[in-house]
Motif scaffolding. Structure first.
Motif, short mmCIF file in Angstrom:
data_model
loop_
_atom_site.label_atom_id
_atom_site.label_comp_id
_atom_site.label_asym_id
_atom_site.label_seq_id
_atom_site.Cartn_x
_atom_site.Cartn_y
_atom_site.Cartn_z
N GLU A 132 52.68 -8.33 76.36
CA GLU A 132 52.61 -9.67 76.99
C GLU A 132 52.22 -9.64 78.34
O GLU A 132 51.42 -10.98 78.49
CB GLU A 132 54.16 -10.12 76.70
CG GLU A 132 54.03 -11.70 77.41
CD GLU A 132 53.44 -12.69 76.50
OE1 GLU A 132 53.29 -13.76 76.93
OE2 GLU A 132 53.12 -12.48 75.38
N ARG A 182 48.45 -9.56 77.99
CA ARG A 182 47.84 -10.76 77.38
C ARG A 182 47.86 -12.12 78.57
O ARG A 182 46.94 -12.75 78.63
CB ARG A 182 48.72 -11.23 76.26
CG ARG A 182 48.25 -12.69 75.54
CD ARG A 182 49.46 -13.18 74.48
NE ARG A 182 50.39 -13.88 75.28
CZ ARG A 182 50.34 -15.13 75.52
NH1 ARG A 182 49.01 -15.63 75.40
NH2 ARG A 182 51.19 -15.73 76.15
N TRP A 215 45.25 -11.44 80.99
CA TRP A 215 43.81 -11.66 80.42
C TRP A 215 43.40 -13.45 80.53
O TRP A 215 42.52 -13.73 81.00
CB TRP A 215 43.87 -11.34 79.17
CG TRP A 215 42.30 -11.19 78.59
CD1 TRP A 215 41.65 -9.99 78.57
CD2 TRP A 215 41.76 -11.87 77.79
NE1 TRP A 215 40.43 -10.38 77.98
CE2 TRP A 215 40.59 -11.44 77.46
CE3 TRP A 215 42.04 -13.17 77.45
CZ2 TRP A 215 39.61 -12.20 76.55
CZ3 TRP A 215 41.07 -13.97 76.69
CH2 TRP A 215 40.11 -13.48 76.28
N THR A 219 44.89 -14.65 72.03
CA THR A 219 45.37 -13.53 72.56
C THR A 219 46.86 -13.09 71.93
O THR A 219 46.99 -11.99 71.89
CB THR A 219 45.79 -13.78 74.02
OG1 THR A 219 46.49 -15.16 74.13
CG2 THR A 219 44.43 -14.08 74.88
N ARG A 220 47.49 -14.19 71.34
CA ARG A 220 48.76 -13.71 70.86
C ARG A 220 48.58 -12.96 69.44
O ARG A 220 49.26 -11.97 69.13
CB ARG A 220 49.77 -14.61 70.37
CG ARG A 220 50.24 -15.43 71.82
CD ARG A 220 50.77 -16.65 71.44
NE ARG A 220 51.23 -17.56 72.69
CZ ARG A 220 52.54 -17.01 73.55
NH1 ARG A 220 53.38 -16.31 72.92
NH2 ARG A 220 52.57 -17.60 74.61
N VAL A 252 47.59 -9.30 70.39
CA VAL A 252 48.57 -8.62 70.59
C VAL A 252 49.33 -8.00 69.41
O VAL A 252 49.76 -6.81 69.19
CB VAL A 252 49.64 -9.45 71.52
CG1 VAL A 252 51.15 -8.44 71.70
CG2 VAL A 252 49.40 -9.54 72.85
#
Length: 157
Positions: free
Chosen positions: A83, A86, A89, A120-121, A124
């Motif tokens: 996280e 993320r 980023w 981005t989630r 991950v």
């Protein structure tokens, strides 16, 4: 009025190439993100620009030349993104975006941040142990969402 695509509104592939080139220059200077991208192919910024172009309503450059969404997922497998990574980023990308003075209207920013949060989630999730590639995954398509289009100030009569 014809509502432009997000791709058109940001300035097309030239703007996205400029954004990703500068962004990844900054990534290499970031202590949290630089290890993730240490072995990055020199073409990576261009590939990300192509992916963003397609997602934002531009030509299908990434699907045609790089293999579409399943290929993007493959690049995240086994990366063990956190996280914190993320969020860094996103913050670094948005800082770069702002510094380059790309469209700053709230409507575009809302659509862009919406995609970045979603994408981005997903990155991950796809970087976690056991993640698999769905070979038929469609390319994401992002639009103006709730805003309905760009902010264009009304001219005074």
């Amino acid at each position: 009025m014809t509502v432009p695509t997000l791709y058109e509104w940001i300035g097309g592939i030239d703007a996205l190439d400029h954004l990703t080139d500068e962004f990844y220059r900054r990534v290499h200077q970031d202590e949290l993100l630089s290890p993730v991208f240490a072995g990055m192919d020199a073409g990576h910024p261009r590939h990300v620009a192509m992916f963003l172009a397609e997602v934002l309503g531009g030509p299908p450059l990434y699907s045609t030349e790089r293999g579409g969404h399943p290929e993007m997922v493959r690049h995240h497998l086994g990366k063990h993104l956190t996280e914190a990574m993320r969020r860094r980023w996103i913050n670094l990308l948005l800082d770069t975006y702002t510094d380059l003075e790309l469209p700053a209207d709230p409507e575009f920013a809302s659509a862009l941040v919406g995609y970045l949060e979603w994408g981005t989630r997903l990155a991950v999730i796809n970087s976690a142990p056991g993640a698999k590639v769905w070979e038929n995954a469609p390319m994401p398509k992002w639009g103006w969402g709730e805003t309905g289009g760009p902010f264009i100030p009304k001219k005074k009569a």
